[in-house]
Design a protein around this motif. Structure first.
Motif, PDB file in Angstrom:
ATOM      1  N   UNK A 270      -0.313 -14.123   1.174  1.00  0.00           N
ATOM      2  CA  UNK A 270      -0.814 -14.927   0.309  1.00  0.00           C
ATOM      3  C   UNK A 270      -1.736 -14.666  -0.773  1.00  0.00           C
ATOM      4  N   UNK A 271      -2.201 -13.417  -0.752  1.00  0.00           N
ATOM      5  CA  UNK A 271      -3.120 -12.273  -1.890  1.00  0.00           C
ATOM      6  C   UNK A 271      -2.627 -12.143  -3.167  1.00  0.00           C
TER       7      UNK A 271
ATOM      8  N   UNK B 132      -2.698  -5.157 -13.060  1.00  0.00           N
ATOM      9  CA  UNK B 132      -1.469  -4.832 -13.162  1.00  0.00           C
ATOM     10  C   UNK B 132      -0.557  -6.783 -13.179  1.00  0.00           C
ATOM     11  N   UNK B 133      -1.118  -7.140 -12.187  1.00  0.00           N
ATOM     12  CA  UNK B 133      -0.302  -8.555 -12.102  1.00  0.00           C
ATOM     13  C   UNK B 133      -1.883  -9.628 -12.647  1.00  0.00           C
ATOM     14  N   UNK B 134      -2.287  -9.352 -12.955  1.00  0.00           N
ATOM     15  CA  UNK B 134      -3.655 -10.554 -14.303  1.00  0.00           C
ATOM     16  C   UNK B 134      -2.781 -10.301 -15.320  1.00  0.00           C
TER      17      UNK B 134
ATOM     18  N   UNK C 297      -6.432  -7.909   3.464  1.00  0.00           N
ATOM     19  CA  UNK C 297      -7.128  -8.250   1.953  1.00  0.00           C
ATOM     20  C   UNK C 297      -7.943  -7.473   0.855  1.00  0.00           C
ATOM     21  N   UNK C 298      -7.712  -6.426   1.750  1.00  0.00           N
ATOM     22  CA  UNK C 298      -8.903  -5.176   0.985  1.00  0.00           C
ATOM     23  C   UNK C 298      -7.767  -4.213   0.067  1.00  0.00           C
ATOM     24  N   UNK C 299      -6.375  -3.904   0.401  1.00  0.00           N
ATOM     25  CA  UNK C 299      -4.829  -3.568  -0.683  1.00  0.00           C
ATOM     26  C   UNK C 299      -4.779  -4.018  -1.367  1.00  0.00           C
ATOM     27  N   UNK C 300      -5.113  -5.269  -0.924  1.00  0.00           N
ATOM     28  CA  UNK C 300      -4.185  -6.459  -1.801  1.00  0.00           C
ATOM     29  C   UNK C 300      -5.233  -7.092  -3.534  1.00  0.00           C
ATOM     30  N   UNK C 301      -6.667  -7.564  -2.918  1.00  0.00           N
ATOM     31  CA  UNK C 301      -7.603  -7.856  -3.915  1.00  0.00           C
ATOM     32  C   UNK C 301      -8.682  -7.077  -4.349  1.00  0.00           C
ATOM     33  N   UNK C 302      -8.805  -5.398  -3.019  1.00  0.00           N
ATOM     34  CA  UNK C 302      -9.364  -4.685  -3.783  1.00  0.00           C
ATOM     35  C   UNK C 302      -8.957  -4.156  -4.067  1.00  0.00           C
ATOM     36  N   UNK C 303      -7.145  -3.797  -5.077  1.00  0.00           N
ATOM     37  CA  UNK C 303      -7.057  -2.801  -5.233  1.00  0.00           C
ATOM     38  C   UNK C 303      -6.733  -2.547  -6.652  1.00  0.00           C
TER      39      UNK C 303
ATOM     40  N   UNK D 127     -14.770   0.641  -7.835  1.00  0.00           N
ATOM     41  CA  UNK D 127     -15.737   1.234  -6.863  1.00  0.00           C
ATOM     42  C   UNK D 127     -15.502   0.463  -5.176  1.00  0.00           C
ATOM     43  N   UNK D 128     -15.300  -1.146  -5.699  1.00  0.00           N
ATOM     44  CA  UNK D 128     -14.885  -1.089  -4.810  1.00  0.00           C
ATOM     45  C   UNK D 128     -13.712  -0.812  -4.073  1.00  0.00           C
ATOM     46  N   UNK D 129     -12.282  -1.022  -4.656  1.00  0.00           N
ATOM     47  CA  UNK D 129     -11.529  -1.006  -4.440  1.00  0.00           C
ATOM     48  C   UNK D 129     -11.171   1.144  -3.827  1.00  0.00           C
TER      49      UNK D 129
END
Length: 205
Positions: free
Chosen positions: A48-49, A129-131, A117-123, A77-79
């Motif tokens: 989903x992420x 890369x995706x964007x 969620x953290x490894x997907x959206x905060x990486x 920083x978050x990642x």
């Protein structure tokens, strides 16, 4: 339309194949659980992420993210913080083996979802890369071709994560002693810390 589908297939596969934190985590959970359905939370969440990231990239959010340096800094920083924390948790996790040589469950569904969620959206590396790649590549398509390109990229993600979960389960069945999973946990932690160091060097440079 066929060209868009082939392009989406090759591009998505190329981005998702490398051994990254997200792949390692999904595989690890597939291997750690006694039944495949217990690893579904991490598989579905990761899928989903990716679906969200791909959709936003195609819709043009890539322009916004790549334009503002402060947003990239926040992501970094978050990642880095999450990767260091998750590496610590993964390193300390143990695979217990009982009388019939079956491994115990590693993470609860809630923790699976949170970490996925953290490894997907905060990486930041995966997000950019995706964007950057998929978002930019989608600019050459319009209408049904763009839709075909987008859906193909999304479908590859879902198939890949399901395959990782199955691969982890197969590995667990072959690893009766539980030693291989312990080693894999250590490797997973090292990959996470290594990624954090890489992102940190990128940030300070």
């Amino acid at each position: 339309m066929v060209d868009a589908i082939i392009h989406g297939f090759i591009l998505a596969l190329g981005l998702i194949l490398p051994l990254g934190v997200q792949n390692v985590f999904v595989f690890n959970q597939g291997a750690a659980h006694t039944q495949f359905f217990k690893a579904l939370p991490v598989i579905i969440t990761a899928s989903i992420c990716d679906t969200l990231l791909i959709s936003l990239a195609v819709l043009g959010v890539s322009v916004v993210v790549l334009e503002y340096n402060w947003l990239k800094t926040v992501l970094l920083i978050a990642g880095i913080s999450f990767l260091i924390y998750m590496g610590f948790i993964t390193w300390r996790s143990k695979t217990h083996v009982n009388a019939d040589h079956k491994s115990a469950v590693s993470l609860t569904p809630k923790k699976q979802i949170t970490f996925a969620i953290s490894v997907s959206l905060l990486n930041p590396h995966a997000v950019l890369d995706t964007i950057g790649v998929i978002g930019t590549s989608s600019l050459k398509y319009v209408g049904t071709e763009k839709l075909s390109f987008t859906l193909t990229c999304i479908l590859i993600s879902w198939i890949w994560f399901a395959g990782l979960g199955i691969g982890g389960k197969v590995t667990r069945k072959l690893d009766k002693s539980g030693r291989l999973l312990l080693i894999f946990n250590k490797v997973s932690a090292i990959v996470m810390w290594g990624t954090a160091v890489y992102l940190g060097s990128t940030f300070f440079s």
